[in-house]
Motif scaffolding. Structure first.
Motif, PDB file in Angstrom:
ATOM      1  N   HIS A  72      41.858 -13.369   7.455  1.00 23.37           N
ATOM      2  CA  HIS A  72      40.404 -13.362   7.447  1.00 23.37           C
ATOM      3  C   HIS A  72      39.905 -12.768   6.148  1.00 23.37           C
ATOM      4  O   HIS A  72      40.272 -11.661   5.788  1.00 23.37           O
ATOM      5  CB  HIS A  72      39.880 -12.538   8.631  1.00 23.37           C
ATOM      6  N   TYR A  73      39.089 -13.543   5.440  1.00 23.23           N
ATOM      7  CA  TYR A  73      38.398 -13.037   4.258  1.00 23.23           C
ATOM      8  C   TYR A  73      37.017 -12.602   4.700  1.00 23.23           C
ATOM      9  O   TYR A  73      36.260 -13.397   5.255  1.00 23.23           O
ATOM     10  CB  TYR A  73      38.202 -14.148   3.216  1.00 23.23           C
ATOM     11  N   ALA A  74      36.651 -11.359   4.496  1.00 26.64           N
ATOM     12  CA  ALA A  74      35.318 -10.884   4.860  1.00 26.64           C
ATOM     13  C   ALA A  74      34.432 -10.946   3.617  1.00 26.64           C
ATOM     14  O   ALA A  74      34.634 -10.199   2.674  1.00 26.64           O
ATOM     15  CB  ALA A  74      35.390  -9.462   5.389  1.00 26.64           C
ATOM     16  N   ASP A  75      33.479 -11.856   3.615  1.00 25.07           N
ATOM     17  CA  ASP A  75      32.599 -11.981   2.450  1.00 25.07           C
ATOM     18  C   ASP A  75      31.942 -10.643   2.143  1.00 25.07           C
ATOM     19  O   ASP A  75      31.505  -9.931   3.030  1.00 25.07           O
ATOM     20  CB  ASP A  75      31.522 -13.035   2.691  1.00 25.07           C
ATOM     21  N   ARG A 133      31.302 -18.479   3.446  1.00 21.44           N
ATOM     22  CA  ARG A 133      30.940 -19.479   2.447  1.00 21.44           C
ATOM     23  C   ARG A 133      31.091 -18.960   1.018  1.00 21.44           C
ATOM     24  O   ARG A 133      31.588 -19.673   0.147  1.00 21.44           O
ATOM     25  CB  ARG A 133      29.502 -19.952   2.671  1.00 21.44           C
ATOM     26  N   LYS A 134      30.665 -17.745   0.744  1.00 22.47           N
ATOM     27  CA  LYS A 134      30.741 -17.226  -0.633  1.00 22.47           C
ATOM     28  C   LYS A 134      32.183 -17.135  -1.119  1.00 22.47           C
ATOM     29  O   LYS A 134      32.485 -17.476  -2.259  1.00 22.47           O
ATOM     30  CB  LYS A 134      30.045 -15.874  -0.735  1.00 22.47           C
ATOM     31  N   PHE A 138      38.893 -22.298   8.426  1.00 27.55           N
ATOM     32  CA  PHE A 138      37.549 -22.255   8.982  1.00 27.55           C
ATOM     33  C   PHE A 138      36.631 -21.541   7.996  1.00 27.55           C
ATOM     34  O   PHE A 138      36.931 -20.420   7.576  1.00 27.55           O
ATOM     35  CB  PHE A 138      37.527 -21.522  10.320  1.00 27.55           C
ATOM     36  N   ILE A 139      35.540 -22.218   7.632  1.00 28.78           N
ATOM     37  CA  ILE A 139      34.539 -21.623   6.748  1.00 28.78           C
ATOM     38  C   ILE A 139      33.359 -21.231   7.622  1.00 28.78           C
ATOM     39  O   ILE A 139      32.761 -22.077   8.292  1.00 28.78           O
ATOM     40  CB  ILE A 139      34.086 -22.626   5.659  1.00 28.78           C
TER      41      ILE A 139
END
Length: 85
Positions: free
Chosen positions: A9-12, A47-48, A68-69
């Motif tokens: 998981h990438y946390a914007d 998204r970013k 997943f975006i």
């Protein structure tokens, strides 16, 4: 374990400097090493972060993972068939 799945998981807003800059991410290899990502089944990002990775150019760095975006924009252009919004 058999049947288990691992997600990344990438946390914007957290993969950036304090001023919001992502200049240090000069390419996708900066984000995740190949030997680590091979154990990941699912990639989730905002998204970013997605747009930053796409801006590096080249092939999508996670073609073997389901992606997943997370975005309110349903018109976001997806660069690989493994991706969905």
């Amino acid at each position: 374990a058999a049947g288990s799945r691992t997600a990344l998981h990438y946390a914007d807003g957290y993969i950036a400097t304090n001023d919001g800059s992502t200049d240090f991410q000069h390419n996708s290899k900066t984000l995740i090493a190949d030997d680590f990502i091979s154990d990941i089944d699912i990639v989730i990002m905002g998204r970013k972060t997605y747009e930053t990775i796409v801006s590096f150019g080249g092939d999508w760095p996670y073609p073997k993972q389901v992606g997943f975006i997370v975005s309110s924009r349903s018109d976001l252009e997806l660069v690989h068939p493994s991706l969905s919004i």
